[in-house]
Design an enzyme around this catalytic site. Structure first.
Site, PDB file in Angstrom:
ATOM      1  N   SER A 133     -15.181 -10.740  12.014  1.00  0.00           N
ATOM      2  CA  SER A 133     -15.409 -10.511  10.802  1.00  0.00           C
ATOM      3  C   SER A 133     -15.772  -9.074  10.954  1.00  0.00           C
ATOM      4  O   SER A 133     -16.386  -8.942  11.305  1.00  0.00           O
ATOM      5  CB  SER A 133     -15.962 -11.271   9.376  1.00  0.00           C
ATOM      6  OG  SER A 133     -15.884 -10.347   8.872  1.00  0.00           O
ATOM      7  N   TYR A 146     -23.681 -17.077   7.268  1.00  0.00           N
ATOM      8  CA  TYR A 146     -21.992 -16.750   7.493  1.00  0.00           C
ATOM      9  C   TYR A 146     -21.582 -15.638   8.517  1.00  0.00           C
ATOM     10  O   TYR A 146     -21.661 -15.576   9.738  1.00  0.00           O
ATOM     11  CB  TYR A 146     -20.867 -16.645   6.331  1.00  0.00           C
ATOM     12  CG  TYR A 146     -20.031 -15.814   6.694  1.00  0.00           C
ATOM     13  CD1 TYR A 146     -19.105 -16.432   7.277  1.00  0.00           C
ATOM     14  CD2 TYR A 146     -19.389 -14.447   6.445  1.00  0.00           C
ATOM     15  CE1 TYR A 146     -17.475 -16.034   7.411  1.00  0.00           C
ATOM     16  CE2 TYR A 146     -18.685 -13.457   6.630  1.00  0.00           C
ATOM     17  CZ  TYR A 146     -17.471 -15.093   7.123  1.00  0.00           C
ATOM     18  OH  TYR A 146     -16.616 -14.060   7.580  1.00  0.00           O
TER      19      TYR A 146
END
Length: 277
Positions: A133, A146
């Site tokens: 990401s 995360y």
């Protein structure tokens, strides 16, 4: 010519589904993996082979790889896409949930790489694609666990790339920006459940609002932009090590490299509407 085989995890929706379709269109025999195969019916109807797989269960992953090898005799592409965003203040997120976030986003991906690599080594070819990401290069409040998984997956991918390159195997990192999937809404629900009351409630409200705004807006890129990048990577003779694609990915990653920590803190805080003292 031998038809190449690809495994895509988290294939039931979003990036995974789009990637499975893209690779099939490129001529791969594609296995789409998900915990619940009933969510793979539309892919199966179009020729993608469904495989039940839980990336937190070793026997499940081993069984899936064994099935692919038994049916095709090879595995050429592994796309580690399965993952989710466990949002909440670090003080509030239970340590068991933190472990689960790493189990899904990191350990599952690395275990599948371990299982696929002996077959790729025997072929002297293969590509492992890890979906990280832009959150593996930047950070946001209440996203600690995360971001921790994505930073970890970036580092593991770099080490793995050096290890397997002499064996004819490529490792590619895909760094999505804002993508129009259900991810943002799920993360927003999670942050509200975890930190919606108590000391971090104002921050949780702001972060949830930002996540939902992005999820419901029309600025985010469609999952196809990620699928196209993966398709380009796995068919290139010399793929890039990283592909930063999707809304905001390149500018935010660039800003992180240019700005000091404090200036980037201020930028991100403003972007998500964090309350001020």
């Amino acid at each position: 010519m031998t038809t190449k085989t690809a495994l895509v995890t988290g294939a039931s929706s979003g990036i995974g589904e789009a990637t499975a379709r893209k690779l099939q269109n490129l001529g791969f025999t594609v296995y789409g993996a998900a915990r619940r195969t009933d969510r793979l019916k539309s892919l199966a109807a179009d020729g993608v082979r469904p495989v039940a797989m839980d990336v937190t269960d070793d026997a499940s992953m081993q069984s899936g790889i064994d099935q692919i090898i038994a049916e095709t005799g090879r595995i050429d592409v592994l796309v580690n896409n399965a993952g989710y965003g466990s949002y909440g203040a670090l003080e509030d997120v239970g340590i068991d949930e933190g472990r689960r976030q790493f189990e899904v986003n990191v350990f599952g991906a690395m275990r599948l790489a371990q299982l696929a690599l002996p077959h790729m080594r025997a072929q002297r070819s293969g590509t492992i694609v890890n979906i990280t990401s832009m959150g593996g290069k930047i950070y946001t409040p209440l996203g600690g666990w995360y971001h921790g998984t994505k930073f970890a997956l970036e580092a593991l991918s770099d080490c793995l790339r050096l290890e397997v390159k002499p064996l004819g195997i490529d490792v590619v990192v895909i760094e999505p920006g804002g993508i129009a999937t259900e991810w943002g809404g799920i993360a927003a629900d999670h942050v509200e459940r975890t930190s919606g009351t108590g000391a971090y409630a104002p921050q949780a409200k702001a972060v949830a609002m930002s996540l939902r705004s992005e999820a419901n807006g029309n600025r985010n890129s469609p999952p196809s932009v990620i699928a196209n990048a993966i398709g380009k990577a796995v068919t290139a003779s010399k793929p890039k090590t990283r592909y930063a694609v999707g809304f905001g990915a390149k500018p935010l990653i660039t800003a992180r490299g240019l700005l000091s920590d404090r200036k980037f803190d201020a930028l991100i805080s403003r972007a998500v509407g964090m309350p001020r003292n």
